[in-house]
Design an enzyme around this catalytic site. Sequence first.
Site, PDB file in Angstrom:
ATOM      1  N   GLU A  67       0.897  -1.295   0.037  1.00 21.83           N
ATOM      2  CA  GLU A  67      -0.021   0.098   0.048  1.00 21.83           C
ATOM      3  C   GLU A  67       0.803   1.247  -0.108  1.00 21.83           C
ATOM      4  O   GLU A  67       0.493   2.154  -0.353  1.00 21.83           O
ATOM      5  CB  GLU A  67      -0.943   0.129   1.166  1.00 21.83           C
ATOM      6  N   LYS A  88     -13.679   1.056  -3.161  1.00 20.65           N
ATOM      7  CA  LYS A  88     -14.600   1.088  -1.615  1.00 20.65           C
ATOM      8  C   LYS A  88     -16.066   1.864  -2.295  1.00 20.65           C
ATOM      9  O   LYS A  88     -17.058   1.688  -1.968  1.00 20.65           O
ATOM     10  CB  LYS A  88     -13.840   2.180  -0.573  1.00 20.65           C
ATOM     11  N   HIS A 107       8.783 -26.459   1.095  1.00 19.37           N
ATOM     12  CA  HIS A 107       7.904 -27.562   0.576  1.00 19.37           C
ATOM     13  C   HIS A 107       6.683 -26.958  -0.447  1.00 19.37           C
ATOM     14  O   HIS A 107       6.078 -27.752  -0.874  1.00 19.37           O
ATOM     15  CB  HIS A 107       7.504 -28.648   1.336  1.00 19.37           C
TER      16      HIS A 107
HETATM   17  O1  PA5 Z   1      -3.358   1.253   6.198  1.00 20.60           O
HETATM   18  C1  PA5 Z   1      -4.510   1.822   5.767  1.00 20.60           C
HETATM   19  O2  PA5 Z   1      -4.760   3.115   6.026  1.00 20.60           O
HETATM   20  C2  PA5 Z   1      -5.672   0.958   5.658  1.00 20.60           C
HETATM   21  O3  PA5 Z   1      -5.184  -0.313   5.540  1.00 20.60           O
HETATM   22  C3  PA5 Z   1      -6.806   1.061   6.815  1.00 20.60           C
HETATM   23  O4  PA5 Z   1      -6.032   0.887   7.961  1.00 20.60           O
HETATM   24  C4  PA5 Z   1      -7.785   0.214   6.521  1.00 20.60           C
HETATM   25  O5  PA5 Z   1      -8.417   0.424   5.245  1.00 20.60           O
HETATM   26  C5  PA5 Z   1      -8.784   0.511   7.623  1.00 20.60           C
HETATM   27  O6  PA5 Z   1      -9.187   1.598   7.644  1.00 20.60           O
HETATM   28  P1  PA5 Z   1      -9.762   2.402   9.159  1.00 20.60           P
HETATM   29  O7  PA5 Z   1      -9.133   2.047  10.218  1.00 20.60           O
HETATM   30  O8  PA5 Z   1     -10.127   3.666   8.667  1.00 20.60           O
HETATM   31  O9  PA5 Z   1     -11.178   1.508   9.366  1.00 20.60           O
END
Ligand code: PA5
Length: 461
Positions: A293, A435, A322
């Site tokens: 990410e 989303k 394995h």
């Molecule tokens: O790293 C990030 O920003 C995302 O993976 C969020 O943690 C994830 O989308 C969850 O978001 P939130 O904490 O707003 O529910």
Amino acid sequence: MLKLNCKTADSSVIGEEHGLNLELEFNNYAEKVADIIKNLNQRKDKPGERLQWMNLGYNEETVWYVKEFASLVEGRFDNILVLGIGGSALGGLAVTEALLKPYWNFLTKEQRNNLPRIFFLDNIDPDSINGILDILDLKKTLVNVITKSGDTAETMSQYMIIKDRMEKELGDDYRKNIVATTDKKMGILRQLADQEGYKIFYVPDDVGGRFSVFSSVGLVPFALVGLDIDQLINGIKDIDLELKNTDIHQNIAAQCALIQYLMDKKGKNISVMMPYSSRLKYIADWYAQLWAESLGKGVNRNGENVSAGQTPVKALGATDQHSQIQLYNEGPNDKIITFIRVGDFDTTLEIPRIFEYTGIGYLGGKTINDLINAEADSTRVSLTDYHKPTITITIDKINEYNIAQLLYMFEVETAIAGELYNVNAFDQPGVEQAKDYTYALMGRAGYEGSADTLRQKMEIV
Ligand code: PA5
């Protein structure tokens, strides 16, 4: 204490075609890397830079409040149920799996020193949600709902289901069984938690989900199951000083970042994370999110299309010897593999001398500890024979101090790599589209337009 061995990424060991002349590259990039480290440290307190995770080792107030809360509820709950997803769950999962006694939830209360079991519900699979509701006594369960934005569909739908069940089973008292971790100002959970009177912990401003493990996001569940959060924080503080060192020769996060970046340029666009310890398995999951990410970006900071980022792959030693090592050895030379190796395991397990067959007799009298580390070494060497680049990070023991250092080192490495790629490592524009489509499909107000477009597209795809 972390130790890095990167010789197996060096051209003198795996050859020039696939290796890097590390001495030369460290010298070539010394100035650039020093500037990056200086710059990150200068920017870290600026609002909007999303670098506040670099200050989490110094957040004494939060540590104090978390410990106070843990001691207030001590002995009241048999279970902690964490609701969260992505950065709101993976760090907690990785650290608790690493530091709690293996099979924690299967131990008796006495074996757990009266501390609660812990469950992370980080998906919206109906069967597993129903499954957990079937086994948990909600009266004895403390739910920690964690969402920074406060409106993540997965987490909030879980919360709605569980809050409803709790209210039916516990009456008004259900409020005492919920603790919220969310943003200080924004979001629906913040409003709800206020109205309902839940205990609230805040995710500090400018700490993104995947960098939030040492904020209250992780610290609350860690303290509730009895982990030593002071030692976690000490680990970060100590390594933070080392990782502020602008000399790449003295800074392992900078070395790892540069090696990954240059290997990617050499066509190694897959970054494998392979701990040789089952307890560290979820650290590979956490790393996969952090790396993917943060660095997987379409455009760089100059607005140019770059399609940057290595694809992270999770593997587990020795299990995946394995399953995946055949490919790593003989398949395309498009990976750099990071091994995590444990010096001393908590326990020792001797293999009894009960057979004399040549094929297995040699194992008798050795320990499983020797075997797993021998397998880590032999895999590293065999990959070297195939000219495949690897690096090895060794932690001397699995404990709070070292695990915090390991995770924090990966965070700093990711931040430095982001600067080398010249991308914003702290946003995630690529996840917003899906989303929005989900909101549209589920009928959220304001997304009607996208819903029509989506329906047309779904007929094609
Ligand atoms: O790293 C990030 O920003 C995302 O993976 C969020 O943690 C994830 O989308 C969850 O978001 P939130 O904490 O707003 O529910």
